[in-house]
Scaffold this active site. Structure first.
Site, mmCIF file in Angstrom:
data_model
loop_
_atom_site.group_PDB
_atom_site.id
_atom_site.type_symbol
_atom_site.label_atom_id
_atom_site.label_comp_id
_atom_site.label_asym_id
_atom_site.label_seq_id
_atom_site.Cartn_x
_atom_site.Cartn_y
_atom_site.Cartn_z
ATOM 1 C CB SER A 65 -0.910 0.026 1.226
ATOM 2 O OG SER A 65 -1.747 -1.102 1.259
HETATM 3 N N1 SAH Z 1 -0.941 -4.791 4.019
HETATM 4 C C1 SAH Z 1 -0.234 -5.074 2.800
HETATM 5 C C2 SAH Z 1 -1.056 -4.694 1.605
HETATM 6 C C3 SAH Z 1 -1.205 -5.850 0.696
HETATM 7 S S1 SAH Z 1 -2.416 -5.718 -0.581
HETATM 8 C C4 SAH Z 1 1.132 -4.438 2.790
HETATM 9 O O1 SAH Z 1 1.438 -3.672 3.706
HETATM 10 O O2 SAH Z 1 1.921 -4.724 1.895
HETATM 11 C C5 SAH Z 1 -3.710 -6.718 0.070
HETATM 12 C C6 SAH Z 1 -3.380 -8.157 0.331
HETATM 13 O O3 SAH Z 1 -4.603 -8.775 0.756
HETATM 14 C C7 SAH Z 1 -2.900 -8.943 -0.866
HETATM 15 O O4 SAH Z 1 -1.668 -9.521 -0.564
HETATM 16 C C8 SAH Z 1 -3.984 -10.010 -1.069
HETATM 17 O O5 SAH Z 1 -3.475 -11.264 -1.494
HETATM 18 C C9 SAH Z 1 -4.574 -10.113 0.319
HETATM 19 N N2 SAH Z 1 -5.943 -10.629 0.403
HETATM 20 C C10 SAH Z 1 -6.998 -10.390 -0.409
HETATM 21 N N3 SAH Z 1 -8.090 -11.029 0.039
HETATM 22 C C11 SAH Z 1 -7.720 -11.687 1.185
HETATM 23 C C12 SAH Z 1 -8.411 -12.527 2.113
HETATM 24 N N4 SAH Z 1 -9.705 -12.816 1.991
HETATM 25 N N5 SAH Z 1 -7.702 -13.024 3.148
HETATM 26 C C13 SAH Z 1 -6.387 -12.750 3.309
HETATM 27 N N6 SAH Z 1 -5.695 -11.967 2.459
HETATM 28 C C14 SAH Z 1 -6.345 -11.436 1.411
#
Ligand code: SAH
Length: 218
Positions: A65
């Site tokens: 993000s």
């Molecule tokens: N917090 C992260 C942002 C990652 S983007 C950071 O700091 O880098 C969002 C993430 O959510 C992705 O890696 C995606 O695979 C995950 N995601 C999407 N749906 C999900 C779910 N139902 N359960 C767990 N992870 C999920």
């Protein structure tokens, strides 16, 4: 080996000022962002861009993000040191590291095993203690509930009900749990904060539009 030399120190300080000028006023949150080596959470080929206030690709069509967004969500969680916090969507592990720097206990769930493994390795190497798991985070982590705060870092079409149940009920000692989740379709999501105010009562407020990768629910 991690390359995280002094060249990044100044850039990190500058990023903190950018985040501040974008409206994040909480000094504890800004200090936490100022302590996390974001260059360690992106691919080596993107390390020169780690301190741009931008989301960056981390593989599997997912992103780390934007720092302002991470700071904004962290701010909205309104945590105190020692709080128990669940993150849905570990991704790179960056948000989890920022939460650790807030002095809270961090639990995080990721649906992609590869991202989970990578985040685990880097958080471990940087000495952040986070309990990580692979799975569908929209179901929460019932065995560890209740949480003082839950942050969803992917865009949900609607409020994941299972997460609401896992927020702490308010008591004399502690306020009710907070859920921060971006709600909306792929076109954009409204940042939504829901506070548990009693056994069956919740209050919600909305703050601004954001753009996240979708929350995939099983
Ligand atoms: N917090 C992260 C942002 C990652 S983007 C950071 O700091 O880098 C969002 C993430 O959510 C992705 O890696 C995606 O695979 C995950 N995601 C999407 N749906 C999900 C779910 N139902 N359960 C767990 N992870 C999920």
């Amino acid at each position: 080996m991690l390359r995280s030399g002094g060249q990044y120190v100044q850039r990190r300080a500058k990023l903190v000022e950018t985040v501040r000028s974008n409206g994040v006023k909480d000094e504890r949150v800004l200090a936490a962002v100022g302590r996390v080596k974001r260059e360690c959470f992106v691919d080596q080929a993107l390390q020169h861009r780690a301190y741009e206030d931008q989301a960056l690709p981390i593989g599997l069509r997912q992103t780390i993000s934007q720092p302002t967004t991470v700071a904004f969500q962290t701010w909205m969680l309104d945590t105190q040191p020692g709080d128990s916090v669940l993150e849905v969507g570990t991704g790179s592990g960056y948000q989890a590291a920022v939460l650790c720097e807030m002095g809270v206990r961090v639990y995080s769930i990721e649906r992609h095993r590869l991202l989970h493994e990578r985040a685990k390795a880097i958080l471990n190497e940087l000495d952040y203690r986070v309990l990580l798991r692979v799975g569908d985070g929209s179901l929460g982590w019932p065995g560890l509930a209740p949480f003082d705060a839950v942050v969803v870092t992917a865009g949900a079409m609607e409020i994941p009900k299972r997460l609401l149940e896992q927020l702490r009920e308010p008591s004399e000692r502690k306020p009710g749990g907070r859920l921060v989740v971006p709600i909306g379709d792929r076109g954009g999501q409204r940042m939504t904060k829901i506070v548990r105010t009693g056994p069956d009562s919740y209050e919600s407020e909305e703050r601004g539009m954001f753009m996240f990768v979708p929350l995939v629910q099983s």
